[in-house]
Design a protein around this motif. Structure first.
Motif, PDB file in Angstrom:
ATOM      1  N   ALA A 144      -1.285  55.684  49.809  1.00  0.00           N
ATOM      2  CA  ALA A 144      -0.551  54.414  49.756  1.00  0.00           C
ATOM      3  C   ALA A 144      -1.495  53.261  49.409  1.00  0.00           C
ATOM      4  O   ALA A 144      -1.167  52.407  48.582  1.00  0.00           O
ATOM      5  CB  ALA A 144       0.146  54.154  51.089  1.00  0.00           C
ATOM      6  N   VAL A 145      -2.664  53.254  50.036  1.00  0.00           N
ATOM      7  CA  VAL A 145      -3.639  52.194  49.759  1.00  0.00           C
ATOM      8  C   VAL A 145      -4.034  52.220  48.280  1.00  0.00           C
ATOM      9  O   VAL A 145      -4.014  51.183  47.598  1.00  0.00           O
ATOM     10  CB  VAL A 145      -4.892  52.333  50.657  1.00  0.00           C
ATOM     11  CG1 VAL A 145      -6.008  51.409  50.193  1.00  0.00           C
ATOM     12  CG2 VAL A 145      -4.536  52.052  52.110  1.00  0.00           C
ATOM     13  N   PHE A 146      -4.371  53.382  47.770  1.00  0.00           N
ATOM     14  CA  PHE A 146      -4.795  53.473  46.375  1.00  0.00           C
ATOM     15  C   PHE A 146      -3.652  53.203  45.404  1.00  0.00           C
ATOM     16  O   PHE A 146      -3.877  52.679  44.312  1.00  0.00           O
ATOM     17  CB  PHE A 146      -5.474  54.816  46.104  1.00  0.00           C
ATOM     18  CG  PHE A 146      -6.853  54.879  46.680  1.00  0.00           C
ATOM     19  CD1 PHE A 146      -7.887  54.144  46.117  1.00  0.00           C
ATOM     20  CD2 PHE A 146      -7.110  55.632  47.811  1.00  0.00           C
ATOM     21  CE1 PHE A 146      -9.157  54.175  46.673  1.00  0.00           C
ATOM     22  CE2 PHE A 146      -8.370  55.662  48.370  1.00  0.00           C
ATOM     23  CZ  PHE A 146      -9.403  54.934  47.796  1.00  0.00           C
ATOM     24  N   SER A 147      -2.427  53.526  45.790  1.00  0.00           N
ATOM     25  CA  SER A 147      -1.275  53.208  44.942  1.00  0.00           C
ATOM     26  C   SER A 147      -1.111  51.700  44.818  1.00  0.00           C
ATOM     27  O   SER A 147      -0.847  51.184  43.721  1.00  0.00           O
ATOM     28  CB  SER A 147       0.002  53.825  45.521  1.00  0.00           C
ATOM     29  OG  SER A 147      -0.074  55.238  45.478  1.00  0.00           O
ATOM     30  N   HIS A 148      -1.266  50.990  45.935  1.00  0.00           N
ATOM     31  CA  HIS A 148      -1.180  49.526  45.887  1.00  0.00           C
ATOM     32  C   HIS A 148      -2.332  48.936  45.068  1.00  0.00           C
ATOM     33  O   HIS A 148      -2.142  47.976  44.320  1.00  0.00           O
ATOM     34  CB  HIS A 148      -1.168  48.933  47.301  1.00  0.00           C
ATOM     35  CG  HIS A 148       0.125  49.155  48.023  1.00  0.00           C
ATOM     36  ND1 HIS A 148       1.296  48.548  47.650  1.00  0.00           N
ATOM     37  CD2 HIS A 148       0.422  49.923  49.098  1.00  0.00           C
ATOM     38  CE1 HIS A 148       2.266  48.931  48.469  1.00  0.00           C
ATOM     39  NE2 HIS A 148       1.759  49.765  49.356  1.00  0.00           N
ATOM     40  N   GLY A 170      -1.396  42.510  46.230  1.00  0.00           N
ATOM     41  CA  GLY A 170      -2.225  41.642  47.053  1.00  0.00           C
ATOM     42  C   GLY A 170      -2.581  42.293  48.375  1.00  0.00           C
ATOM     43  O   GLY A 170      -2.033  43.336  48.755  1.00  0.00           O
ATOM     44  N   ALA A 171      -3.482  41.654  49.100  1.00  0.00           N
ATOM     45  CA  ALA A 171      -4.014  42.203  50.348  1.00  0.00           C
ATOM     46  C   ALA A 171      -2.936  42.464  51.389  1.00  0.00           C
ATOM     47  O   ALA A 171      -3.051  43.410  52.183  1.00  0.00           O
ATOM     48  CB  ALA A 171      -5.072  41.265  50.914  1.00  0.00           C
ATOM     49  N   ILE A 172      -1.873  41.694  51.419  1.00  0.00           N
ATOM     50  CA  ILE A 172      -0.825  41.870  52.424  1.00  0.00           C
ATOM     51  C   ILE A 172      -0.174  43.248  52.320  1.00  0.00           C
ATOM     52  O   ILE A 172       0.249  43.825  53.322  1.00  0.00           O
ATOM     53  CB  ILE A 172       0.237  40.743  52.342  1.00  0.00           C
ATOM     54  CG1 ILE A 172       1.156  40.760  53.555  1.00  0.00           C
ATOM     55  CG2 ILE A 172       1.045  40.836  51.066  1.00  0.00           C
ATOM     56  CD1 ILE A 172       0.505  40.328  54.830  1.00  0.00           C
ATOM     57  N   GLU A 173      -0.124  43.797  51.116  1.00  0.00           N
ATOM     58  CA  GLU A 173       0.482  45.114  50.908  1.00  0.00           C
ATOM     59  C   GLU A 173      -0.374  46.245  51.492  1.00  0.00           C
ATOM     60  O   GLU A 173       0.130  47.335  51.728  1.00  0.00           O
ATOM     61  CB  GLU A 173       0.715  45.377  49.418  1.00  0.00           C
ATOM     62  CG  GLU A 173       1.658  44.402  48.753  1.00  0.00           C
ATOM     63  CD  GLU A 173       3.088  44.521  49.266  1.00  0.00           C
ATOM     64  OE1 GLU A 173       3.483  45.597  49.749  1.00  0.00           O
ATOM     65  OE2 GLU A 173       3.807  43.512  49.172  1.00  0.00           O
ATOM     66  N   TYR A 174      -1.655  45.979  51.726  1.00  0.00           N
ATOM     67  CA  TYR A 174      -2.550  47.002  52.254  1.00  0.00           C
ATOM     68  C   TYR A 174      -2.518  47.081  53.768  1.00  0.00           C
ATOM     69  O   TYR A 174      -2.964  48.067  54.344  1.00  0.00           O
ATOM     70  CB  TYR A 174      -4.007  46.728  51.842  1.00  0.00           C
ATOM     71  CG  TYR A 174      -4.222  46.646  50.360  1.00  0.00           C
ATOM     72  CD1 TYR A 174      -4.091  47.765  49.571  1.00  0.00           C
ATOM     73  CD2 TYR A 174      -4.559  45.444  49.757  1.00  0.00           C
ATOM     74  CE1 TYR A 174      -4.283  47.689  48.202  1.00  0.00           C
ATOM     75  CE2 TYR A 174      -4.754  45.357  48.401  1.00  0.00           C
ATOM     76  CZ  TYR A 174      -4.616  46.481  47.627  1.00  0.00           C
ATOM     77  OH  TYR A 174      -4.804  46.411  46.287  1.00  0.00           O
ATOM     78  N   PHE A 175      -2.021  46.029  54.419  1.00  0.00           N
ATOM     79  CA  PHE A 175      -2.136  45.945  55.870  1.00  0.00           C
ATOM     80  C   PHE A 175      -1.531  47.157  56.580  1.00  0.00           C
ATOM     81  O   PHE A 175      -2.185  47.788  57.407  1.00  0.00           O
ATOM     82  CB  PHE A 175      -1.501  44.650  56.400  1.00  0.00           C
ATOM     83  CG  PHE A 175      -1.578  44.551  57.894  1.00  0.00           C
ATOM     84  CD1 PHE A 175      -2.782  44.233  58.514  1.00  0.00           C
ATOM     85  CD2 PHE A 175      -0.470  44.795  58.682  1.00  0.00           C
ATOM     86  CE1 PHE A 175      -2.868  44.155  59.898  1.00  0.00           C
ATOM     87  CE2 PHE A 175      -0.548  44.728  60.066  1.00  0.00           C
ATOM     88  CZ  PHE A 175      -1.752  44.396  60.669  1.00  0.00           C
TER      89      PHE A 175
END
Length: 130
Positions: free
Chosen positions: A85-89, A95-100
């Motif tokens: 999920a992290v690498f897909s984002h 943006g950083a909010i999507e990684y949280f």
């Protein structure tokens, strides 16, 4: 296992389970925002159902006593799912909010795995960290 480690384990494990179940529900019901997110990331909508079922099964495996090898598979699945999920984002330039969320669940997966009690471990699988 020290009392401190047991507390860390259970806090991390309960939050991990809650996070996986809540995201699994959102994916299972194909919430329109989740479908839109998966589409934007380039994944087919049917993957939502597959991930939801795997998350539910993983939570059961992590929470029930015994079956340490099954727990290892569940933790690995959580790790692969959240790191994916992290690498897909990253790949789509979010943006950083999507990684949280994925990063938090990734950290909780690592904490729960690392601090799990001896009866929830396979024999000799922690030698890498000793």
């Amino acid at each position: 296992m020290t009392k401190r480690n047991k507390i860390i384990y259970w806090i991390a494990t309960i939050w991990l389970a809650l996070g996986m179940v809540s995201t699994g529900i959102v994916q299972l019901i194909h919430m329109k925002e989740e479908v839109a997110l998966f589409t934007r990331l380039g994944y087919p909508a049917y993957l939502l159902t597959i991930l939801a079922v795997w998350k539910f099964l993983g939570v059961v495996a992590v929470l029930i006593p015994k079956y340490p090898l099954l727990k290892e598979w569940a933790y690995a699945g959580f790790f692969f799912t959240m790191s994916g999920a992290v690498f897909s984002h990253l790949a789509v330039g979010d943006g950083a909010i999507e990684y949280f969320g994925p990063v938090l669940l990734l950290v909780l997966t690592g904490l729960s795995w690392y601090f799990r009690p001896a009866d929830r471990k396979t024999i000799g699988n922690d030698e890498f960290f000793e």
